[in-house]
Design a protein around this motif. Structure first.
Motif, mmCIF file in Angstrom:
data_model
loop_
_atom_site.group_PDB
_atom_site.id
_atom_site.type_symbol
_atom_site.label_atom_id
_atom_site.label_comp_id
_atom_site.label_asym_id
_atom_site.label_seq_id
_atom_site.Cartn_x
_atom_site.Cartn_y
_atom_site.Cartn_z
ATOM 1 N N LEU A 112 -57.903 -47.411 69.242
ATOM 2 C CA LEU A 112 -56.606 -47.100 70.241
ATOM 3 C C LEU A 112 -56.630 -45.521 70.199
ATOM 4 O O LEU A 112 -56.693 -45.011 69.113
ATOM 5 C CB LEU A 112 -55.361 -47.630 70.068
ATOM 6 N N PRO A 113 -56.697 -44.776 71.212
ATOM 7 C CA PRO A 113 -56.254 -43.455 71.229
ATOM 8 C C PRO A 113 -54.794 -43.132 70.660
ATOM 9 O O PRO A 113 -54.062 -44.058 70.709
ATOM 10 C CB PRO A 113 -56.246 -42.858 72.772
ATOM 11 N N ALA A 114 -54.576 -41.878 70.219
ATOM 12 C CA ALA A 114 -53.278 -41.679 69.527
ATOM 13 C C ALA A 114 -52.440 -41.770 70.451
ATOM 14 O O ALA A 114 -51.378 -42.604 70.026
ATOM 15 C CB ALA A 114 -53.387 -40.219 68.929
ATOM 16 N N LEU A 118 -62.786 -54.843 78.590
ATOM 17 C CA LEU A 118 -62.260 -53.294 78.767
ATOM 18 C C LEU A 118 -60.900 -53.572 79.237
ATOM 19 O O LEU A 118 -60.527 -54.357 80.120
ATOM 20 C CB LEU A 118 -63.410 -52.801 79.965
ATOM 21 N N LEU A 119 -59.993 -52.759 78.591
ATOM 22 C CA LEU A 119 -58.700 -53.001 78.737
ATOM 23 C C LEU A 119 -58.054 -51.500 79.476
ATOM 24 O O LEU A 119 -58.721 -50.738 78.745
ATOM 25 C CB LEU A 119 -57.701 -53.389 77.686
ATOM 26 N N ASP A 120 -57.126 -51.404 80.290
ATOM 27 C CA ASP A 120 -56.613 -50.451 80.587
ATOM 28 C C ASP A 120 -55.675 -49.993 79.776
ATOM 29 O O ASP A 120 -54.936 -50.748 78.595
ATOM 30 C CB ASP A 120 -56.165 -50.351 82.149
ATOM 31 N N ASP A 121 -54.781 -48.947 79.977
ATOM 32 C CA ASP A 121 -53.929 -48.378 78.990
ATOM 33 C C ASP A 121 -52.745 -49.568 78.672
ATOM 34 O O ASP A 121 -52.318 -49.847 77.494
ATOM 35 C CB ASP A 121 -53.058 -47.156 79.318
ATOM 36 N N ASP A 122 -52.056 -49.757 79.646
ATOM 37 C CA ASP A 122 -51.053 -50.996 79.773
ATOM 38 C C ASP A 122 -51.577 -52.436 78.958
ATOM 39 O O ASP A 122 -50.876 -52.862 78.382
ATOM 40 C CB ASP A 122 -50.200 -51.198 80.946
ATOM 41 N N GLU A 123 -52.657 -52.748 79.454
ATOM 42 C CA GLU A 123 -53.306 -54.089 78.945
ATOM 43 C C GLU A 123 -53.391 -53.758 77.279
ATOM 44 O O GLU A 123 -53.128 -54.689 76.668
ATOM 45 C CB GLU A 123 -54.493 -54.296 79.500
ATOM 46 N N ALA A 124 -53.915 -52.733 76.961
ATOM 47 C CA ALA A 124 -54.322 -52.352 75.317
ATOM 48 C C ALA A 124 -52.928 -52.424 74.573
ATOM 49 O O ALA A 124 -52.917 -52.911 73.572
ATOM 50 C CB ALA A 124 -54.904 -51.211 75.261
ATOM 51 N N VAL A 139 -49.390 -55.323 70.895
ATOM 52 C CA VAL A 139 -47.653 -55.735 70.669
ATOM 53 C C VAL A 139 -47.799 -57.203 70.465
ATOM 54 O O VAL A 139 -47.238 -57.532 69.803
ATOM 55 C CB VAL A 139 -46.750 -55.293 71.780
ATOM 56 N N GLY A 140 -48.560 -57.815 71.322
ATOM 57 C CA GLY A 140 -48.774 -59.286 71.333
ATOM 58 C C GLY A 140 -49.273 -59.894 70.087
ATOM 59 O O GLY A 140 -48.814 -60.692 69.305
ATOM 60 N N ARG A 195 -51.403 -45.315 70.610
ATOM 61 C CA ARG A 195 -50.755 -46.260 69.190
ATOM 62 C C ARG A 195 -49.331 -45.439 69.204
ATOM 63 O O ARG A 195 -48.397 -46.386 68.513
ATOM 64 C CB ARG A 195 -51.484 -45.236 67.933
ATOM 65 N N ARG A 196 -49.049 -44.345 69.586
ATOM 66 C CA ARG A 196 -47.480 -43.752 69.726
ATOM 67 C C ARG A 196 -46.735 -44.821 70.736
ATOM 68 O O ARG A 196 -45.695 -45.034 70.334
ATOM 69 C CB ARG A 196 -47.476 -42.440 70.086
ATOM 70 N N ARG A 197 -47.476 -45.529 71.585
ATOM 71 C CA ARG A 197 -46.663 -46.360 72.536
ATOM 72 C C ARG A 197 -46.407 -47.609 71.954
ATOM 73 O O ARG A 197 -45.438 -47.827 72.055
ATOM 74 C CB ARG A 197 -47.602 -46.498 73.774
ATOM 75 N N VAL A 198 -47.582 -48.200 71.151
ATOM 76 C CA VAL A 198 -47.319 -49.163 70.679
ATOM 77 C C VAL A 198 -46.105 -49.219 69.294
ATOM 78 O O VAL A 198 -45.160 -50.079 69.092
ATOM 79 C CB VAL A 198 -48.623 -49.807 69.684
ATOM 80 N N GLU A 199 -46.033 -48.021 68.726
ATOM 81 C CA GLU A 199 -45.122 -47.871 67.812
ATOM 82 C C GLU A 199 -43.974 -47.800 68.230
ATOM 83 O O GLU A 199 -42.574 -48.238 67.737
ATOM 84 C CB GLU A 199 -45.557 -46.644 66.863
ATOM 85 N N ALA A 200 -43.781 -47.007 69.409
ATOM 86 C CA ALA A 200 -42.488 -47.044 70.190
ATOM 87 C C ALA A 200 -41.689 -48.353 70.357
ATOM 88 O O ALA A 200 -40.540 -48.618 70.190
ATOM 89 C CB ALA A 200 -42.456 -46.084 71.285
#
Length: 320
Positions: free
Chosen positions: A111-113, A73-79, A84-85, A116-121
């Protein structure tokens, strides 16, 4: 108070967060009694999570390493950090590129949308040092990796080296990373044969949902098969070279598979090629052995140009 299923997930998340928890700490965080904590720990164990207990008044619990990998189970920042890693690892030549992509495909699927937007950013805001490997389109790589993992037929647009584009329908088998490029080995359903596609020239269409049984790859070593097919297909100039060195040493020094014919313990023939004879000549000097061009006039001329350039470079040096 959380319902039982939600509470179990919350308990699991807490156990994955740090090494040791006392019963009172867990009870306080979950707003339940210590007895309920003990019951929930038992349920996690029945689901396969290895939770160790420490007896006594100050006793507590920790999530131990088991024989199988349990769901995390990962929180938002960990996910976001993991996504990214994994994407960064997929661009490096560490031997785990394809595994990283399949893990990334699994993660991005859930991943919630907003994440996914944070990863792309993060990806869009990242620059590449000049001369380093160019950034990869991880969405394309992830789609291909997911199709391989799920044994799902893939439809995609493909641009050939000459610039012509068309639609392809294939059964994707393996991804191979070579330098900054990725290649897909797939069974082409329209041509009824094996084909190799450069992933950066692919535009995947919507998932087909059509499953297939993996075919036997036509080689024991898929990397050598793909690299051999790709390199030889790109050759404009070909040559046959006699190398005064053992075949095993020559093979170890050449970064791509080549045809080697053993003559004796100290010499061998190699069939080589390139789109640039000058670059090929320069690369063959890295063998650190005497060589003779048996066939391939372009390579012989390139060696002559290279020799004259070296002589000019050493023109001011004294020789003894």
């Amino acid at each position: 108070m959380l319902e039982t299923s939600a509470r179990l997930l919350a308990l699991l998340s807490l156990l994955q967060l740090k090494r040791d928890w006392t019963s009172s700490e867990l009870a306080g965080r979950l707003e339940v009694s210590a007895r309920t904590v003990r019951a929930d720990i038992g349920k996690l164990r029945s689901l396969g999570y290895p939770v160790d207990a420490r007896p006594g008044v100050a006793g507590g619990y920790r999530l131990a390493a088991g024989t199988a990998m349990p769901p995390l189970l990962l929180d938002d920042d960990e996910a976001v950090a993991v996504a990214v890693g994994l994407g960064a690892v997929a661009t490096q030549r560490l031997g785990v590129e394809e595994t990283s992509l399949t893990a990334l495909a699994k993660l991005e699927q859930v991943l919630p949308a907003r994440l996914r937007r944070r990863v792309e950013a993060v990806r869009e805001a990242t620059s590449v040092v000049p001369g380093a490997q160019p950034p990869l389109d991880l969405s394309v790589l992830g789609a291909v990796a997911a199709a391989i993992r799920g044994h799902e037929r893939l439809r995609f647009g493909y641009t050939k080296p000459g610039g012509s584009a068309g639609a392809r329908h294939a059964e994707p088998q393996r991804l191979v990373s070579w330098g900054p490029l990725w290649y897909l080995l797939a069974w082409d359903l329209d041509r009824d044969d094996w084909r190799i596609f450069r992933v950066d020239r692919m535009i995947p269409h919507a998932p087909t949902g059509a499953r297939f049984q993996p075919r036997k790859i036509p080689a024991d070593n898929v990397v050598e098969y793909v690299v051999g097919r790709v390199s030889k297909a790109a050759w404009t100039y070909r040559a046959r070279v006699l190398v005064h060195a053992p075949a095993a040493e020559v093979a170890a020094k050449i970064p791509v598979p080549v045809d080697i014919e053993v003559i004796d313990e100290a010499t061998c023939y190699i069939a080589v090629g390139s789109h640039d004879p000058d670059r090929l000549a320069l690369s063959l000097t890295q063998l650190d052995a005497d060589i003779e061009v048996i066939a391939g006039d372009e390579l012989a001329v390139a060696f002559d140009r290279l020799a004259r350039r070296f002589r000019r470079a050493a023109g001011g040096a004294s020789t003894t």
